[in-house]
Enzyme design. Sequence first.
Site, PDB file in Angstrom:
ATOM      1  N   CYS A   1      -1.270   2.353  -7.557  1.00 16.62           N
ATOM      2  CA  CYS A   1      -2.643   2.056  -7.162  1.00 16.62           C
ATOM      3  C   CYS A   1      -2.952   0.657  -7.662  1.00 16.62           C
ATOM      4  CB  CYS A   1      -3.572   3.079  -7.816  1.00 16.62           C
ATOM      5  SG  CYS A   1      -5.301   2.633  -7.768  1.00 16.62           S
TER       6      CYS A   1
ATOM      7  N   CYS B   1       0.875  -1.183   0.000  1.00 14.27           N
ATOM      8  CA  CYS B   1       0.000   0.000   0.000  1.00 14.27           C
ATOM      9  C   CYS B   1       0.906   1.226   0.000  1.00 14.27           C
ATOM     10  CB  CYS B   1      -0.901   0.005   1.232  1.00 14.27           C
ATOM     11  SG  CYS B   1      -1.884   1.525   1.397  1.00 14.27           S
TER      12      CYS B   1
END
Lengths: 243, 243
Positions: free
Chosen positions: B191, B80
């Site tokens: 992403c 992340c």
Amino acid sequence: MGILGGMGPEATVLLMARVIGATPARDDSDHIPLIVDQNPQVPSRISALIEGIGADPAPVLAAMTRRLKDAGAEALAMPCNTAHHYAPAIRAAVSIPLIDMVALSAKAALQAGHGAKIGILGSPAIQRIGLFDTALEKEGMTAIYPADQTALLAAIRTIKSEGATPAARAVLASAASDLVRQGAAVQLVACTEFSVIADAAREEADVIDTLDVLTTEIVRFARRGDQQCFGGQNTHESRSNRS
Amino acid sequence: MGILGGMGPEATVLLMARVIGATPARDDSDHIPLIVDQNPQVPSRISALIEGIGADPAPVLAAMTRRLKDAGAEALAMPCNTAHHYAPAIRAAVSIPLIDMVALSAKAALQAGHGAKIGILGSPAIQRIGLFDTALEKEGMTAIYPADQTALLAAIRTIKSEGATPAARAVLASAASDLVRQGAAVQLVACTEFSVIADAAREEADVIDTLDVLTTEIVRFARRGDQQCFGGQNTHESRSNRS
């Protein structure tokens, strides 16, 4: 939920993806927390059970179990049918419950209600260790296996190396058709390679994927937990942020 | 390797699948052991960083870090980008190293050798927190963002709900094309939703997926470990069965 994983690693990833897919979620925070020991170095279950060589998987699985418990797991699941041979060693290691994929799949086959003969779509090893024979007998049913186990093993190897080829799909469909001829209208997919092409067998029979049975139980257990368990006994600090 | 996961859960599963795919393996035992804390209840990073509301993710990430260390992790990775804002809290919690996906991606962009302007294909939050601006500046480069951030956010939401639609692919291709016009021949996918359709951007530019950068480093670290580390300091009982 603690996951005894890595047997093989792809099965663990597939289970995690299915748990995500089966969880009603609007946001990340609606998903189920998992602690996953992706340990591909558990000694070979095939070698130990069939060839009688190599290290014993039981103490490794017991050690993984204790680590998952220490890391906060409140229950355990194991995405590998064959490894359920070692369920007693896992249960002996900790007090938290192990969700039994094999026993639950036998119950699901019983609930399907299409006779006492249940087809098993898996590797030859699954037939040889007799895990489903025992579990199905407990429910008053009988495990039936496709005659051509050599073709099934070849298809598993093809899927591992080349992916879900039309030839592999044809082998699984043929095995499912064979099982229907043997009287098994309900069949259990007991092999991750076949999980990804279960639709090929579904054209022939009423097919239950053991990995889906495990997925459903993990989601059910976690959602029950939302209502009953995750209050004062909270070990996962972040859960208190859910409400 | 310990994985600080669940942000979101799909990104963690995608990383695990890519690690399996990137590992030269003839058998299960050749794969890399991972301990994964799939914790989707880490407080929202977006809420904390941009809206200034909700719980602080830092203590939750620190607690996860300590649990992974206690469970035997020798290094940490976190699929992340946004959560790397909390890397200092993670590093302060334990002595084992955190593989820094953002810093490594900046280095990979430098090595690509196509100028100092690096495009960022991610959510508007990634632009607002300036994580890549800082990391790229350290390497003497500049982060460039697509003008139409609203379209990118809509595409991310589409992929989450409907999958990789042609419309979502068109948005990503258009953003990559915009970045090329702004002078960014090298672009970073930052992403997970865009990771699965990175090929749409690759038609426009030299695209590096940050999740691939992390995957490569995990495999490199684990294989280095095979040679140097996993001898006497073995905490994962089963590793001794590899030789």
